[in-house]
Enzyme design. Structure first.
Site, PDB file in Angstrom:
ATOM      1  N   ASP A  38       0.837  -1.200   0.000  1.00  0.00           N
ATOM      2  CA  ASP A  38       0.000   0.000   0.000  1.00  0.00           C
ATOM      3  C   ASP A  38       0.873   1.252   0.000  1.00  0.00           C
ATOM      4  O   ASP A  38       1.965   1.248   0.570  1.00  0.00           O
ATOM      5  CB  ASP A  38      -0.901  -0.042   1.248  1.00  0.00           C
ATOM      6  N   ASN A  86     -10.508  -2.653  -6.342  1.00  0.00           N
ATOM      7  CA  ASN A  86      -9.669  -1.744  -7.144  1.00  0.00           C
ATOM      8  C   ASN A  86     -10.275  -1.356  -8.498  1.00  0.00           C
ATOM      9  O   ASN A  86      -9.872  -0.374  -9.110  1.00  0.00           O
ATOM     10  CB  ASN A  86      -8.258  -2.328  -7.367  1.00  0.00           C
TER      11      ASN A  86
HETATM   12  C1  FPP Z   1      -1.619   0.370  -3.388  1.00  0.00           C
HETATM   13  O1  FPP Z   1      -1.222   1.690  -3.549  1.00  0.00           O
HETATM   14  C2  FPP Z   1      -1.179  -0.496  -4.445  1.00  0.00           C
HETATM   15  C3  FPP Z   1      -1.991  -1.077  -5.378  1.00  0.00           C
HETATM   16  C4  FPP Z   1      -3.429  -0.866  -5.456  1.00  0.00           C
HETATM   17  C5  FPP Z   1      -1.478  -1.982  -6.388  1.00  0.00           C
HETATM   18  C6  FPP Z   1      -0.159  -2.614  -6.138  1.00  0.00           C
HETATM   19  C7  FPP Z   1       0.465  -2.800  -7.439  1.00  0.00           C
HETATM   20  C8  FPP Z   1       1.777  -2.735  -7.716  1.00  0.00           C
HETATM   21  C9  FPP Z   1       2.819  -2.574  -6.698  1.00  0.00           C
HETATM   22  C10 FPP Z   1       2.243  -2.801  -9.122  1.00  0.00           C
HETATM   23  C11 FPP Z   1       1.881  -4.022  -9.912  1.00  0.00           C
HETATM   24  C12 FPP Z   1       2.111  -5.302  -9.222  1.00  0.00           C
HETATM   25  C13 FPP Z   1       2.927  -6.308  -9.623  1.00  0.00           C
HETATM   26  C14 FPP Z   1       2.932  -7.580  -8.870  1.00  0.00           C
HETATM   27  C15 FPP Z   1       3.823  -6.200 -10.772  1.00  0.00           C
HETATM   28  P1  FPP Z   1      -2.352   2.804  -3.576  1.00  0.00           P
HETATM   29  O2  FPP Z   1      -2.492   3.268  -4.976  1.00  0.00           O
HETATM   30  O3  FPP Z   1      -3.591   2.297  -2.924  1.00  0.00           O
HETATM   31  O4  FPP Z   1      -1.683   3.897  -2.686  1.00  0.00           O
HETATM   32  P2  FPP Z   1      -2.434   5.029  -1.847  1.00  0.00           P
HETATM   33  O5  FPP Z   1      -3.252   4.320  -0.809  1.00  0.00           O
HETATM   34  O6  FPP Z   1      -1.297   5.804  -1.279  1.00  0.00           O
HETATM   35  O7  FPP Z   1      -3.268   5.807  -2.828  1.00  0.00           O
END
Ligand code: FPP
Length: 266
Positions: A38, A86
Site C-alpha cells: 500500500d 480496485n
Molecule cells: C496500493 O497503492 C497499491 C496497489 C493498489 C497496487 C499494487 C500494485 C503494484 C505494486 C504494481 C503491480 C504489481 C505487480 C505484482 C507487478 P495505492 O495506490 O492504494 O496507494 P495510496 O493508498 O497511497 O493511494
C-alpha cells in the site's frame, strides 16, 4: 507505528543488509509471507508525480522483495496486487495497473526461470482483461515445474468472495452427493479455497501504516503475525523486509494456547 521499521527508513548499504540477513534464523523461517503493498499513490503525491509513476516505482519494490525472498529461501510469497475493489479506481489507473502487470510478467519470466520461481495467481482471474489472462496463463504454465519459491499474485482478489466461491463449490458437491454436510470441517473448507495447495501465511506485512486487513486472505490469516510499517510501498526494501522477518522470529506464536501448556489430555 512500528518504531523499528521507522528507524530503518533510509537504511540501505549492502554491508548492513548482510548483517541483517545473518540475523535471520533459517530454522525459524516463516513458510509463507503475505504482503499488502500500500502507498504507491501517497508516494507519488509526496513527490508531485503522477499515480502511474507511483505504481511504476511499486513494481521496482516488487522486484527487490521477490529477489530478497529467493535469497532467503522463502517457500511462498503472496502479493496483493489488485483487489476486487480496485476496479472502482479511475479507468486510466486500472488500465495502467493491468499494463504494468503484463509488462512485469513478460520482463521477469527469464528471471523466474533462472531463479526457479513457480508463479501462481489467486482471485477471480476469469474477469481480468484478456491480455492479462493470457500473459498470466503463459507465465504460470512456463514456471509450473519450477521447484524454488512460489510467487503467488492475488489479482482481482477478495477474501469474502473467495469464501463464497468455496461455499458454492462445497454446496454443489453436497447436492451431487459427493460429500455430506457433516463432513465440512476446516480442512475440507481450506481445500476449496484458491490457496488449497499453500500453507497459511505465517506473517502479514502491510506498508503505509494502515491497520486494516482490506478483504485479504480472511480465512488464511487466522493465526498470522501482523507487521505494519509506515513506509510507503515504493520505499519498502529488503532491509525492512529482513527486519520484519527478524521481528517475526522474536514473537511467540501461541495459536490460542497458553505458553508452556501443551493441552489437556482428553
Ligand atoms: C496500493 O497503492 C497499491 C496497489 C493498489 C497496487 C499494487 C500494485 C503494484 C505494486 C504494481 C503491480 C504489481 C505487480 C505484482 C507487478 P495505492 O495506490 O492504494 O496507494 P495510496 O493508498 O497511497 O493511494
Amino acid at each position: 507505528m512500528d518504531h523499528e521499521s521507522s528507524l530503518l527508513k533510509n537504511f540501505e548499504p549492502s554491508w548492513d543488509i548482510n548483517i541483517l540477513k545473518s540475523q535471520i534464523n533459517p530454522e525459524k523461517m516463516p513458510r509463507h509471507i503475505a504482503i499488502i503493498m500500500d502507498g504507491n499513490g501517497r508516494w507519488a503525491r509526496e513527490k508531485r508525480l503522477t499515480r502511474v509513476a507511483g505504481h511504476r516505482a511499486g513494481v521496482k519494490a516488487v522486484r527487490d522483495i521477490v529477489e530478497a525472498s529467493v535469497d532467503i529461501r522463502l517457500e511462498v510469497l503472496t502479493l496483493y496486487a489488485f483487489s476486487v475493489q480496485n476496479w472502482e479506481r479511475p479507468k486510466r489507473e486500472v488500465n495502467t495497473l493491468m499494463r504494468l502487470l503484463v509488462e512485469y510478467l513478460k520482463k521477469e519470466l527469464p528471471e523466474m526461470m533462472e531463479q526457479d520461481i513457480r508463479m501462481i495467481a489467486i482471485g477471480d482471474l476469469d474477469r481480468l482483461p484478456s491480455r492479462v489472462r493470457e500473459t498470466l496463463a503463459f507465465t504460470i504454465e512456463k514456471t509450473k515445474n519450477n521447484k524454488g519459491m512460489t510467487l503467488n499474485l492475488a489479482l482481482n482478489y477478495g477474501g469474502k468472495s473467495e469464501i463464497c466461491h468455496a461455499a458454492k463449490q462445497i454446496a454443489r458437491k453436497i447436492k451431487e452427493g459427493q460429500i455430506e454436510a457433516d463432513q465440512i470441517d476446516e480442512g475440507l473448507f481450506s481445500r476449496h479455497l484458491y490457496t488449497a495447495d499453500l500453507p497459511d501465511p505465517d506473517l502479514l506485512i502491510r506498508t503505509s501504516g494502515e491497520m486494516r486487513i482490506s478483504n485479504f486472505l480472511l480465512w488464511q490469516l487466522a493465526y498470522a503475525e501482523f507487521w505494519i510499517t509506515q513506509t510507503l510501498w515504493p520505499d519498502f526494501n529488503r532491509a525492512e523486509f529482513f527486519q520484519a522477518i527478524i521481528d517475526f522470529q522474536k514473537r511467540e506464536r501461541r495459536f490460542g494456547r497458553i505458553t508452556g501448556f501443551l493441552g489437556r489430555k482428553r
